[in-house]
Design a protein around this motif. Structure first.
Motif, short mmCIF file in Angstrom:
data_model
loop_
_atom_site.label_atom_id
_atom_site.label_comp_id
_atom_site.label_asym_id
_atom_site.label_seq_id
_atom_site.Cartn_x
_atom_site.Cartn_y
_atom_site.Cartn_z
N GLY A 104 6.37 6.22 3.98
CA GLY A 104 5.61 7.41 3.63
C GLY A 104 5.46 8.36 4.78
N ASN A 156 3.28 -2.08 3.16
CA ASN A 156 3.22 -0.68 2.72
C ASN A 156 4.62 -0.16 2.45
N ARG A 208 -1.70 9.45 5.85
CA ARG A 208 -2.84 10.38 5.91
C ARG A 208 -4.00 9.77 6.71
N ASP A 209 -4.25 8.48 6.50
CA ASP A 209 -5.33 7.82 7.24
C ASP A 209 -5.02 7.76 8.73
N ARG A 237 -1.31 16.68 8.43
CA ARG A 237 -2.69 17.18 8.36
C ARG A 237 -2.95 18.05 9.58
N ARG A 263 0.85 -1.19 0.00
CA ARG A 263 0.00 0.00 0.00
C ARG A 263 0.90 1.24 0.00
N ASP A 264 0.43 2.30 -0.63
CA ASP A 264 1.19 3.54 -0.66
C ASP A 264 1.36 4.10 0.75
N ASP A 266 2.31 7.08 1.85
CA ASP A 266 1.76 8.42 2.09
C ASP A 266 0.26 8.35 2.37
N SER A 267 -0.44 7.51 1.62
CA SER A 267 -1.88 7.35 1.84
C SER A 267 -2.17 6.78 3.22
N LEU A 268 -1.37 5.79 3.62
CA LEU A 268 -1.53 5.20 4.95
C LEU A 268 -1.27 6.25 6.03
N ALA A 326 2.93 12.09 6.08
CA ALA A 326 1.83 13.01 5.81
C ALA A 326 1.72 14.01 6.95
#
Length: 243
Positions: free
Chosen positions: A109, A106, A24-25, A113, A17-18, A20-22, A111
């Motif tokens: 990554g 993954n 962010r979640d 927020r 899994r990417d 960066d996406s993980l 992020a």
């Protein structure tokens, strides 16, 4: 067929899994957890005090690190006023390969927020996402001590009761607690001198009785009676408690 079997046995044919996406979640999940932690506000507090005592934290999980830090604050939780606190969540996740068939690993990554939390007295906290401001190193909030009873409050009150008479009771107790944020309530009841001193906003209360024999006693009471809308820190906690 041999290639397929080797894939299943040796690598699990997993996908990554990417990262960066993980990340962010994870940041969104941590923001919701902070909202739960801030919860229902039942004390008068400056936003800076809350930011200094309840926000900053670094959480290390399995393969991830979350750092949350306050970016800005204003207002307070008092009356109809509102405290606002902006919080930045920085998340870093390490690369983790899948270890079995169907298990998603993954990539590495990160992020960032940001969320704004809105706090009001006698209400639950609410929050929403905002654009992160360009602040590399935010100011650090400081927590001024909240008003409360002095550490030697019980000793002060006991000493006042020992020297007081029915006529001087209220003046003697008030002289022992001259602070404006401290309430004083006294009464003479069936030959006993009763005094209650407290800080209503903090639900702090000391209740002592000097019996006719001169002994100093500390009668018990249900602390729910100190909550808003209840009796409060009064001598009636002893003289005429709720039934």
């Amino acid at each position: 067929m041999a290639v397929t079997v080797a894939c299943l046995v040796l690598t699990g044919c997993s996908e990554n899994r990417d990262g960066d996406s993980l990340a962010r979640d994870i940041a969104a999940t941590e923001a919701a957890l902070l909202d739960d932690d801030l919860g229902y506000r039942n004390r008068v507090r400056d936003a800076e005090y809350i930011a200094a005592t309840e926000i900053s934290k670094e959480v290390k999980g399995s393969g991830s690190t979350v750092r949350r830090e306050p970016l800005g604050w204003s207002g307070r939780t008092a009356g109809s006023e509102q405290a606002t606190i902006d919080v930045r969540f920085g998340v870093t996740v390490a690369e983790q390969p899948g270890v079995s068939f169907g298990d998603l690993g993954n990539s590495a990554g990160q992020a960032t927020r940001c969320y704004r939390y809105l706090l009001e007295l006698s209400r639950y906290t609410s929050y929403h996402e905002i654009d992160c401001p360009a602040i590399a190193t935010p100011a650090v909030p400081t927590a001024s001590p909240s008003p409360g009873l002095p550490d030697d409050g019980r000793e002060r009150l006991a000493a006042a009761l020992r020297t007081a008479t029915p006529d001087t009771l209220v003046g003697t107790v008030r002289a022992a607690f001259p602070e404006k944020h401290i309430t004083v309530d006294t009464v003479t009841h069936e030959g006993a001198l009763v005094a209650a001193v407290g800080v209503p906003a903090e639900r702090d209360c000391i209740l002592l009785v000097r019996t006719p024999s001169g002994a100093i006693e500390s009668p018990g009471y249900d602390r729910i009676w100190l909550e808003p809308g209840e009796m409060g820190c009064k001598t009636s906690l002893y003289v005429s408690p709720p039934r």
